[in-house]
Write a protein that holds these residues in place. Structure first.
Motif, PDB file in Angstrom:
ATOM      1  N   LEU A   1      -3.104   3.659  75.600  1.00  0.00           N
ATOM      2  CA  LEU A   1      -3.188   5.120  75.701  1.00  0.00           C
ATOM      3  C   LEU A   1      -4.615   5.587  75.398  1.00  0.00           C
ATOM      4  O   LEU A   1      -5.171   6.425  76.106  1.00  0.00           O
ATOM      5  CB  LEU A   1      -2.186   5.791  74.754  1.00  0.00           C
ATOM      6  CG  LEU A   1      -0.734   5.779  75.247  1.00  0.00           C
ATOM      7  CD1 LEU A   1       0.227   6.107  74.114  1.00  0.00           C
ATOM      8  CD2 LEU A   1      -0.538   6.760  76.402  1.00  0.00           C
ATOM      9  N   GLU A   2      -5.208   5.000  74.372  1.00  0.00           N
ATOM     10  CA  GLU A   2      -6.586   5.376  74.039  1.00  0.00           C
ATOM     11  C   GLU A   2      -7.530   5.041  75.179  1.00  0.00           C
ATOM     12  O   GLU A   2      -8.460   5.797  75.471  1.00  0.00           O
ATOM     13  CB  GLU A   2      -7.037   4.679  72.744  1.00  0.00           C
ATOM     14  CG  GLU A   2      -6.660   5.508  71.528  1.00  0.00           C
ATOM     15  CD  GLU A   2      -6.701   4.728  70.221  1.00  0.00           C
ATOM     16  OE1 GLU A   2      -7.234   3.591  70.210  1.00  0.00           O
ATOM     17  OE2 GLU A   2      -6.191   5.265  69.217  1.00  0.00           O
ATOM     18  N   MET A   3      -7.263   3.923  75.822  1.00  0.00           N
ATOM     19  CA  MET A   3      -8.129   3.478  76.915  1.00  0.00           C
ATOM     20  C   MET A   3      -8.172   4.502  78.046  1.00  0.00           C
ATOM     21  O   MET A   3      -9.175   4.640  78.725  1.00  0.00           O
ATOM     22  CB  MET A   3      -7.619   2.125  77.428  1.00  0.00           C
ATOM     23  CG  MET A   3      -8.658   1.262  78.044  1.00  0.00           C
ATOM     24  SD  MET A   3      -8.361  -0.496  77.776  1.00  0.00           S
ATOM     25  CE  MET A   3      -6.853  -0.805  78.574  1.00  0.00           C
ATOM     26  N   VAL A   4      -7.067   5.229  78.271  1.00  0.00           N
ATOM     27  CA  VAL A   4      -7.076   6.247  79.339  1.00  0.00           C
ATOM     28  C   VAL A   4      -7.149   7.674  78.766  1.00  0.00           C
ATOM     29  O   VAL A   4      -6.796   8.633  79.430  1.00  0.00           O
ATOM     30  CB  VAL A   4      -5.863   6.115  80.299  1.00  0.00           C
ATOM     31  CG1 VAL A   4      -5.941   4.820  81.084  1.00  0.00           C
ATOM     32  CG2 VAL A   4      -4.534   6.231  79.570  1.00  0.00           C
ATOM     33  N   GLY A   5      -7.646   7.771  77.537  1.00  0.00           N
ATOM     34  CA  GLY A   5      -7.943   9.079  76.984  1.00  0.00           C
ATOM     35  C   GLY A   5      -6.741   9.923  76.589  1.00  0.00           C
ATOM     36  O   GLY A   5      -6.824  11.149  76.577  1.00  0.00           O
TER      37      GLY A   5
END
Ligand code: ADP
Ligand code: ADP
Length: 228
Positions: free
Chosen positions: A119-123
């Protein structure tokens, strides 16, 4: 890593969707399949995880015929992002991401950690998004979750069928950027379908032009000469 040799597909009604289709996709490549509607792009993708069978010819992954793999293992090792957003509506984002890792018997803590990281990877802030359901997300957010769900169990191959089709221009650009970043970080073999030449040229390491069930040209975006 993925090789199609002389693949032909004739549907039961006689439609010849693929004719002598041969293509080699190397490990770690991001390949765009582009061509007009009906040229066989989706048929090509669906054959890789055996949603449909070729009429003749063969498909190899890492040198082995796909028919020689256990079908579940084959599918677990291929992340498939559908054109239509296909999140399970009754499940939270976290539960959606967990589907394949759970089938692969990952530990609960490992799945949670993986969901947060993706989730963090896609903001998308995990503390906000993990517990939301698909109807509490915008279209762009749903597609981003669709993409990371396909990545969750660390597949070696990712297939994306028009992953940007339902997006407004800004979300589209954001997701294209996310995918390029992901590709640079994770070095997966990614094949994506589009009918947008700008998208193919912007994202692909290699662009395959298809027409009427055949590949008519394969090249890098830099070398690609379009024949109108
Ligand atoms: P997409 O390729 O993104 O699905 P298109 O604009 O190419 O969208 O087509 C819109 C719709 O029309 C799709 O649902 C597609 O199935 C259908 N369609 C149009 N032309 C064809 C065709 N030649 N063969 C199969 N389906 C077609
Ligand atoms: P694309 O993804 O490039 O739009 P498809 O692979 O969906 O093309 O379709 C290739 C051709 O096969 C089209 O002519 C389409 O109408 C036909 N086709 C796709 N699915 C079926 C099916 N289940 N039965 C018969 N014809 C089909």
């Amino acid at each position: 890593m993925i090789e199609f040799t002389d693949v032909k597909k004739v549907y039961p009604d006689g439609t010849e969707a693929l004719k002598n289709f041969s293509l080699k996709i190397n490990e770690g490549e991001l390949v765009a399949l582009i061509g007009p509607s009906g040229c066989g792009k989706t048929t090509t993708m669906k054959m890789v995880n055996r949603l449909i069978e070729p009429t003749s010819g063969a498909i190899y992954i890492n040198g082995s015929n796909i028919n020689d793999y256990n079908i579940h293992e084959l599918r677990w090792n291929i992340g498939y992002v559908l054109q239509q957003i296909a999140l399970f509506p009754h499940m939270t984002v976290e539960e959606n991401i967990a589907v394949v890792p759970e089938m692969k018997k990952w530990k609960r803590s490992q799945i949670q950690e993986r969901s947060r990281e993706l989730l963090e990877m896609v903001g998308l802030d995990p503390s906000v998004y993990m517990q939301r359901r698909p109807d509490e997300l915008s279209g762009g957010e749903q597609q981003r979750v669709g993409v990371i769900r396909a990545l969750a169990a660390d597949p070696s191959i990712i297939l994306m069928d028009e992953p940007f089709s339902a997006l407004d221009p800004i979300s589209r650009e954001q997701l294209q950027y996310d995918i390029r970043e992901l590709q640079q970080k994770i070095r997966k073999t990614i094949v994506f379908v589009t009918h947008d030449i700008d998208e193919a040229l912007a994202l692909g390491d290699k662009v395959c032009l298809m027409q009427e069930g055949r590949i008519i040209q394969v090249d890098t975006p830099q070398q690609l000469v379009l024949h109108p």
